[in-house]
Scaffold this motif. Structure first.
Motif, PDB file in Angstrom:
ATOM      1  N   MET A 110     -13.086   8.352 -24.644  1.00  0.00           N
ATOM      2  CA  MET A 110     -13.710   7.819 -25.418  1.00  0.00           C
ATOM      3  C   MET A 110     -12.827   7.481 -26.718  1.00  0.00           C
ATOM      4  O   MET A 110     -11.845   8.592 -27.174  1.00  0.00           O
ATOM      5  CB  MET A 110     -14.794   8.760 -26.060  1.00  0.00           C
ATOM      6  N   LYS A 111     -12.854   6.416 -27.568  1.00  0.00           N
ATOM      7  CA  LYS A 111     -11.973   6.218 -28.710  1.00  0.00           C
ATOM      8  C   LYS A 111     -12.334   7.063 -29.731  1.00  0.00           C
ATOM      9  O   LYS A 111     -13.841   7.012 -29.818  1.00  0.00           O
ATOM     10  CB  LYS A 111     -12.089   4.656 -28.925  1.00  0.00           C
ATOM     11  N   ALA A 112     -11.524   7.631 -30.507  1.00  0.00           N
ATOM     12  CA  ALA A 112     -11.952   8.200 -31.783  1.00  0.00           C
ATOM     13  C   ALA A 112     -10.750   7.951 -32.896  1.00  0.00           C
ATOM     14  O   ALA A 112      -9.865   7.375 -32.666  1.00  0.00           O
ATOM     15  CB  ALA A 112     -11.715   9.731 -31.488  1.00  0.00           C
ATOM     16  N   VAL A 113     -11.365   8.177 -33.988  1.00  0.00           N
ATOM     17  CA  VAL A 113     -10.552   7.576 -35.576  1.00  0.00           C
ATOM     18  C   VAL A 113     -10.314   8.572 -36.179  1.00  0.00           C
ATOM     19  O   VAL A 113     -11.577   9.426 -36.502  1.00  0.00           O
ATOM     20  CB  VAL A 113     -11.241   6.551 -36.073  1.00  0.00           C
ATOM     21  N   LEU A 114      -9.511   9.059 -36.809  1.00  0.00           N
ATOM     22  CA  LEU A 114      -9.017   9.878 -37.675  1.00  0.00           C
ATOM     23  C   LEU A 114      -7.884   9.489 -38.786  1.00  0.00           C
ATOM     24  O   LEU A 114      -6.952   8.903 -38.421  1.00  0.00           O
ATOM     25  CB  LEU A 114      -8.880  11.260 -37.094  1.00  0.00           C
ATOM     26  N   ASP A 115      -7.940  10.019 -39.996  1.00  0.00           N
ATOM     27  CA  ASP A 115      -6.755   9.689 -41.112  1.00  0.00           C
ATOM     28  C   ASP A 115      -6.366  10.838 -41.570  1.00  0.00           C
ATOM     29  O   ASP A 115      -7.202  11.616 -42.152  1.00  0.00           O
ATOM     30  CB  ASP A 115      -7.261   8.623 -42.162  1.00  0.00           C
ATOM     31  N   ASP A 116      -5.353  11.381 -41.438  1.00  0.00           N
ATOM     32  CA  ASP A 116      -4.744  12.551 -42.051  1.00  0.00           C
ATOM     33  C   ASP A 116      -4.934  12.880 -43.569  1.00  0.00           C
ATOM     34  O   ASP A 116      -5.073  13.881 -43.881  1.00  0.00           O
ATOM     35  CB  ASP A 116      -3.154  12.926 -41.826  1.00  0.00           C
ATOM     36  N   ARG A 117      -4.993  11.739 -44.304  1.00  0.00           N
ATOM     37  CA  ARG A 117      -5.213  11.987 -45.728  1.00  0.00           C
ATOM     38  C   ARG A 117      -6.538  12.541 -45.975  1.00  0.00           C
ATOM     39  O   ARG A 117      -6.766  12.903 -47.308  1.00  0.00           O
ATOM     40  CB  ARG A 117      -5.052  10.401 -46.321  1.00  0.00           C
ATOM     41  N   GLN A 118      -7.448  12.529 -45.093  1.00  0.00           N
ATOM     42  CA  GLN A 118      -8.788  13.390 -45.194  1.00  0.00           C
ATOM     43  C   GLN A 118      -8.490  14.543 -45.810  1.00  0.00           C
ATOM     44  O   GLN A 118      -9.386  15.454 -46.249  1.00  0.00           O
ATOM     45  CB  GLN A 118      -9.724  13.080 -44.328  1.00  0.00           C
ATOM     46  N   ARG A 119      -7.462  15.244 -45.161  1.00  0.00           N
ATOM     47  CA  ARG A 119      -7.232  16.821 -45.563  1.00  0.00           C
ATOM     48  C   ARG A 119      -6.824  17.216 -47.063  1.00  0.00           C
ATOM     49  O   ARG A 119      -6.994  18.056 -47.552  1.00  0.00           O
ATOM     50  CB  ARG A 119      -5.941  17.168 -44.676  1.00  0.00           C
ATOM     51  N   VAL A 120      -6.674  16.185 -47.972  1.00  0.00           N
ATOM     52  CA  VAL A 120      -6.189  16.431 -49.390  1.00  0.00           C
ATOM     53  C   VAL A 120      -7.433  16.669 -50.120  1.00  0.00           C
ATOM     54  O   VAL A 120      -7.049  17.289 -51.355  1.00  0.00           O
ATOM     55  CB  VAL A 120      -5.431  15.357 -49.904  1.00  0.00           C
ATOM     56  N   THR A 127     -12.247   5.514 -41.999  1.00  0.00           N
ATOM     57  CA  THR A 127     -12.203   5.841 -40.846  1.00  0.00           C
ATOM     58  C   THR A 127     -13.550   5.612 -39.838  1.00  0.00           C
ATOM     59  O   THR A 127     -13.701   5.026 -38.958  1.00  0.00           O
ATOM     60  CB  THR A 127     -12.438   7.340 -40.579  1.00  0.00           C
ATOM     61  N   ALA A 128     -14.938   5.618 -40.625  1.00  0.00           N
ATOM     62  CA  ALA A 128     -16.087   5.090 -40.036  1.00  0.00           C
ATOM     63  C   ALA A 128     -16.022   3.467 -40.058  1.00  0.00           C
ATOM     64  O   ALA A 128     -16.544   3.054 -38.849  1.00  0.00           O
ATOM     65  CB  ALA A 128     -17.198   5.388 -41.103  1.00  0.00           C
ATOM     66  N   LEU A 129     -15.468   2.777 -40.834  1.00  0.00           N
ATOM     67  CA  LEU A 129     -15.443   1.328 -40.840  1.00  0.00           C
ATOM     68  C   LEU A 129     -14.632   1.116 -39.564  1.00  0.00           C
ATOM     69  O   LEU A 129     -14.792  -0.070 -38.914  1.00  0.00           O
ATOM     70  CB  LEU A 129     -14.903   0.858 -41.820  1.00  0.00           C
TER      71      LEU A 129
END
Length: 340
Positions: free
Chosen positions: A1-11, A133-135
């Protein structure tokens, strides 16, 4: 399954929130990302970074006044002598039509519903990339993927069009649903977080083009208290396009699946082309908020029931807080999606 994540969410790294008049450590921690990512990868998910869709899809639902506030408030707040490190409101208007103050303190009260959405230096950046990420997950669904997981953090379902609350700043699920709508699809939002998706309801409450359904702990004695009751069905053109299914505290797998059957039937009768699933894992029996008693295996059964509808589904992460079973709960849910 494809998944999406951006590391900038950690800030976005909130330190505290208030509950029952007490300062407590904020449970919406960056560490959630690591735990959830590992849980998704254990289910076979492959992560990719999101595309930047710009501010337009966000501004389609959130007022420009509110977006300017989110982008600038921490810097302005920091210029106040003796101010806290995080923006936390101490005054609120008695109505949404009240005058709009110039002061940072007044605007914080206008745009933050409660003390559970402290704003720090990294909040805007993290919330922006959570929405992107949701988009991008929505893009993948529209490109033909049957189910896609968007690891959006901070979460979004308590955010109204101009109001943050409950750890949420931008309503990721609503933003994705609006993107589907603009692409010519007919979206339904199904919220399975233990807390009612009051922001999502508020955004679409007067509309008939997006169906909103929420299964949650009865708000008569549970956050968000003022929304999520069974008699809230929509207004104007939206009458009959909002379904709330409040359940007693302590509801187990069987009770939850019964409620889910009612929710899925409503989605079928809406004729949805796509489902935006606001996935809260805080319905688990060991979650710190102690709303429901869904088991780890129960999440797989919930996922299978939803995906067995055969409707393309974007899974957007909402709640679910740090505890020993958090990653396993996501693994169970996403594995159930793939078995369906």
């Amino acid at each position: 399954m494809k998944a999406v994540l951006d590391d900038r969410q950690r800030v976005h790294d909130p330190k505290m929130f208030m509950a029952n008049g007490t300062r407590l450590p904020n449970p919406e921690q960056p560490e959630r990302i690591e735990v959830l990512r590992a849980g998704a990868e254990a289910a076979g998910c492959k992560f990719e970074a999101p595309t930047d869709h710009g501010i337009g899809p966000i501004a389609a639902l959130h007022s420009p006044e509110y977006l300017v506030f989110l982008e600038t408030i921490h810097e302005r707040w920091s210029r106040i002598e003796g101010a806290s490190d995080e923006v936390i409101p101490n005054i609120h208007p008695d109505r949404r039509t009240a005058s709009y103050p110039r002061s940072a303190v007044g605007q914080a009260g206008f745009h933050q519903a409660d003390t559970s959405c402290p704003i720090s230096a990294g909040t805007w950046e993290a919330a922006y990339w959570s929405a992107q990420t949701a988009l991008s997950g929505a893009d993948a669904v529209m490109a033909g993927d049957r189910a896609v997981y968007a690891l959006s953090r901070p979460p979004g379902h308590h955010a109204f069009g101009d109001l943050a609350g409950g750890f949420c700043f931008l309503n990721n699920s609503a933003i994705a649903a609006e993107a589907f709508l603009k692409a010519g699809l007919r979206p339904a939002i199904l919220d399975v977080d233990v807390h009612h998706g009051n922001g999502t309801q508020g955004i679409f409450y007067h509309r008939r083009d997006v169906l909103t359904v929420s299964i949650h702990a009865d708000p008569i004695r549970f956050y968000p208290f003022f929304w999520g009751h069974a008699d809230e069905r929509g207004i104007g053109e939206g009458l009959g396009y909002n379904l709330n299914i409040p359940l007693p505290r302590g509801t187990d797998n069987a009770g939850y699946l019964d409620a889910l059957g009612i929710a899925l039937r409503r989605i079928q009768m809406f004729g949805a082309d796509v489902i935006v699933l606001a996935l809260g894992l805080d319905a688990h029996e060991n979650d710190p908020f102690q709303g429901f008693k869904v088991t780890t295996d129960g999440f797989a059964r919930i996922a299978e029931a939803i995906l067995n509808l055969g409707t393309p589904t974007l899974i957007v992460q909402e709640g679910g807080y740090l505890q020993r079973d958090l990653g396993a709960n996501l693994t169970s849910f996403l594995s159930g999606c793939q078995r369906a």
